[in-house]
Structure formats: C-alpha cells, structure tokens
Design an enzyme around this catalytic site. Structure first.
Site, PDB file in Angstrom:
ATOM      1  N   ASP A  17      45.558  31.384  28.201  1.00  0.00           N
ATOM      2  CA  ASP A  17      46.670  32.344  28.120  1.00  0.00           C
ATOM      3  C   ASP A  17      46.140  33.782  28.085  1.00  0.00           C
ATOM      4  O   ASP A  17      45.077  34.044  27.524  1.00  0.00           O
ATOM      5  CB  ASP A  17      47.504  32.048  26.851  1.00  0.00           C
ATOM      6  CG  ASP A  17      48.898  32.650  26.936  1.00  0.00           C
ATOM      7  OD1 ASP A  17      49.253  33.216  27.981  1.00  0.00           O
ATOM      8  OD2 ASP A  17      49.635  32.558  25.937  1.00  0.00           O
ATOM      9  N   ASN A  65      56.324  26.920  34.424  1.00  0.00           N
ATOM     10  CA  ASN A  65      55.731  28.066  35.134  1.00  0.00           C
ATOM     11  C   ASN A  65      56.346  28.289  36.516  1.00  0.00           C
ATOM     12  O   ASN A  65      56.159  29.350  37.113  1.00  0.00           O
ATOM     13  CB  ASN A  65      54.208  27.919  35.262  1.00  0.00           C
ATOM     14  CG  ASN A  65      53.465  28.194  33.971  1.00  0.00           C
ATOM     15  OD1 ASN A  65      52.354  27.698  33.753  1.00  0.00           O
ATOM     16  ND2 ASN A  65      54.049  28.990  33.079  1.00  0.00           N
ATOM     17  N   ARG A 184      44.182  28.151  21.829  1.00  0.00           N
ATOM     18  CA  ARG A 184      45.066  28.943  22.698  1.00  0.00           C
ATOM     19  C   ARG A 184      44.634  30.397  22.587  1.00  0.00           C
ATOM     20  O   ARG A 184      44.659  30.974  21.495  1.00  0.00           O
ATOM     21  CB  ARG A 184      46.527  28.806  22.276  1.00  0.00           C
ATOM     22  CG  ARG A 184      47.431  29.619  23.198  1.00  0.00           C
ATOM     23  CD  ARG A 184      48.900  29.458  22.895  1.00  0.00           C
ATOM     24  NE  ARG A 184      49.701  30.071  23.958  1.00  0.00           N
ATOM     25  CZ  ARG A 184      50.887  29.649  24.355  1.00  0.00           C
ATOM     26  NH1 ARG A 184      51.430  28.622  23.773  1.00  0.00           N
ATOM     27  NH2 ARG A 184      51.537  30.263  25.321  1.00  0.00           N
TER      28      ARG A 184
HETATM   29  C1  FPP Z   1      48.382  31.955  31.535  1.00  0.00           C
HETATM   30  O1  FPP Z   1      48.259  33.352  31.496  1.00  0.00           O
HETATM   31  C2  FPP Z   1      47.739  31.430  32.732  1.00  0.00           C
HETATM   32  C3  FPP Z   1      48.366  30.681  33.694  1.00  0.00           C
HETATM   33  C4  FPP Z   1      49.789  30.324  33.666  1.00  0.00           C
HETATM   34  C5  FPP Z   1      47.603  30.200  34.863  1.00  0.00           C
HETATM   35  C6  FPP Z   1      46.188  29.819  34.584  1.00  0.00           C
HETATM   36  C7  FPP Z   1      45.494  29.559  35.853  1.00  0.00           C
HETATM   37  C8  FPP Z   1      44.171  29.690  36.064  1.00  0.00           C
HETATM   38  C9  FPP Z   1      43.177  30.063  35.030  1.00  0.00           C
HETATM   39  C10 FPP Z   1      43.594  29.446  37.391  1.00  0.00           C
HETATM   40  C11 FPP Z   1      44.057  28.167  37.956  1.00  0.00           C
HETATM   41  C12 FPP Z   1      42.941  27.426  38.504  1.00  0.00           C
HETATM   42  C13 FPP Z   1      43.120  26.366  39.316  1.00  0.00           C
HETATM   43  C14 FPP Z   1      41.976  25.555  39.768  1.00  0.00           C
HETATM   44  C15 FPP Z   1      44.469  26.019  39.751  1.00  0.00           C
HETATM   45  P1  FPP Z   1      49.588  34.171  31.647  1.00  0.00           P
HETATM   46  O2  FPP Z   1      49.843  34.398  33.095  1.00  0.00           O
HETATM   47  O3  FPP Z   1      50.680  33.473  30.906  1.00  0.00           O
HETATM   48  O4  FPP Z   1      49.204  35.527  30.949  1.00  0.00           O
HETATM   49  P2  FPP Z   1      50.187  36.461  30.117  1.00  0.00           P
HETATM   50  O5  FPP Z   1      50.647  35.635  28.947  1.00  0.00           O
HETATM   51  O6  FPP Z   1      49.296  37.591  29.717  1.00  0.00           O
HETATM   52  O7  FPP Z   1      51.290  36.860  31.030  1.00  0.00           O
END
Ligand code: FPP
Length: 243
Positions: A17, A65, A184
């Site tokens: 996250d 998501n 997390r």
């Molecule tokens: C959460 O941060 C992250 C995600 C929803 C996506 C995570 C994905 C990757 C690390 C790469 C995926 C890799 C593969 C192989 C598919 P957020 O976007 O919720 O961050 P925020 O809370 O700051 O908005």
C-alpha cells in the site's frame, strides 16, 4: 542483519500500500508508483526468501480495485503481461514457485494466459512459494470454497460431518499454511478483505513507510518486532510471569 537469534515466520503476507501516494508526493503519476512498487516487490521478495521464510502472499489487486480509473487498472494489468518475461526470469533465478489467488472473471485472456504460464513454468520449485493475490477478495475466497464443498457433498464425495478446518483449507484457492506475520505499509491499519481465513492468528505490523520505500532494512525492523511478540494462539503461557 543477523537473523540467527530472531523468530522466523513461515508465511509472511504483504498488503502493498502507498504506491499512489509515494508517486503523487513526488509530483509523478500514480502509475510511476506502481512501477516502483513492482521493482521493490522483486527485491524484497528475494530478500525475504533468503531468510528461510518459505511463503509470501502479496495483495496486488483486490476485487474492489476495479473501481479505480481505467488507466490505472490497465496499467496494473499491463505489468503482469508486459513484464511476463522479466517475472519468469526472476522466478527461475530465485527458484520461486509463483501461484495466483483470486477470481478469474473480469480478467482479460492476455492476463489469464500470463498467469497460467507463470504458474506452469515455476511449479517445480518446492522451497519458496509466492502467492500473488490478484482480483482477490477474502469473502469471495470463502464463498468460492463453500460452493465447491456443497458440490462435493451433493456428489457424495464429502461427508459434511467430517468437515473441519483442515478439510476446509483444501477448498480455498490454495491450501497454504497460516500467515504468521501480516505487514501493511503506508500507515493504514486495516485488513481490507485480505486472506481472512489464513490471517486468523497472524501478528499484524503497520509501518508508516510507503511500499516503494519498504526495503530490506524496513523488513528487518518488522522481524525484530515479530520476535518480541508473544504468540499464544488463544492459550496462556503459564511459565511466563507476566500472566
Ligand atoms: C496499493 O497502493 C497498490 C496497488 C493497488 C497495486 C500494487 C501493484 C503492484 C505493486 C505491481 C503489480 C505487479 C504485478 C506483477 C501485477 P495504492 O495505489 O492503494 O496507493 P495509495 O494508497 O497511496 O493510493
């Protein structure tokens, strides 16, 4: 860090996250954060497995998501297909078995094919299992398992009176050992529907660091904290004077 005197979990779970905030605070778009998160995930995974930890589960895309912008969703989906070769090379170099947990529906054929290929190409590795939760939800995992159980009961393949935790686990997406340490990143202190069954007795750790900055040193801190935790699984350690 020397891990020889520390408590080593068997199964570590990561709620990745803070990628979006990491990028936004640097004046970049959210996709740049996911790209950096992906690079960090590979480095961190290799490090965790090097510490004699055998299972990692990572929450990379939840069923919820899909509510994000189409651009962001397709960027994350694209990582899986565009980086397929790179992911496979990485798994072979590190001898990692990669498996996927989640629903197949709503995923494109290209993504499904990439997943299938990754699982097929890495299934020979036994020591290190990387469980990638993609289009995953904890409630749907339990519902999907229950449906399979009902079918088997109807077909006479399963006697409902014998159903216990052990048997139930076999009907989940994968029969994985319980999670010992659940991390997390980014300061949020929620489970967000992540591996509800497997997290039942996990120790939770919530660092403030955004995922792209959650490096080896940050992971060492998590293990130091985990070592201090007194895990009783609902029992009481009467030898321990503090009780
Ligand atoms: C959460 O941060 C992250 C995600 C929803 C996506 C995570 C994905 C990757 C690390 C790469 C995926 C890799 C593969 C192989 C598919 P957020 O976007 O919720 O961050 P925020 O809370 O700051 O908005």
């Amino acid at each position: 860090m020397d891990y020889s005197k520390l408590k080593i979990p068997n199964h570590v779970a990561l709620i990745v996250d803070g990628n979006g905030r990491w990028a936004t605070e640097k004046g970049m778009n959210r996709s740049a954060g996911h790209k950096q998160g992906f690079l960090n995930l590979k480095k961190l995974t290799a490090y965790i497995f090097s510490k004699d930890i055998h299972y990692i589960s990572a929450y990379l895309f939840s069923t919820e998501n899909f509510k994000r912008s189409q651009m962001e969703v397709s960027f994350i989906m694209g990582l899986l297909t565009n980086q397929l070769k790179d992911i496979l090379n990485f798994c072979h170099e590190e001898k990692i078995k990669a498996i996927f947990s989640g629903r197949k529906e709503n995923l494109s054929d290209k993504v499904l094919k990439a997943m299938e290929e990754i699982e097929k190409e890495t299934k020979m590795y036994e020591e290190k299992t990387f469980n990638i939760c993609f289009n995953y939800g904890g409630h749907t995992e339990i519902i999907d398992a229950t449906k399979k159980i009902v079918k088997d009961v109807q077909k006479g393949k399963l006697d409902i009176n014998t159903l216990d935790e052990n048997t139930y686990s076999k009907y989940l997406y994968h029969n994985l050992p319980p999670i010992d340490l659940m991390i997390r990143t980014s300061g949020e202190q929620r489970l967000s529907n992540f591996m509800l069954w497997q997290n039942s007795y996990a120790e939770f750790y919530f660092p403030k660091t955004y995922f792209p900055d959650f490096d080896e040193k940050e992971f060492d801190k998590a293990i130091l904290e985990y070592t201090k935790r007194d895990r009783r699984f609902g029992g009481i350690d009467y030898e321990n004077k503090s009780h």
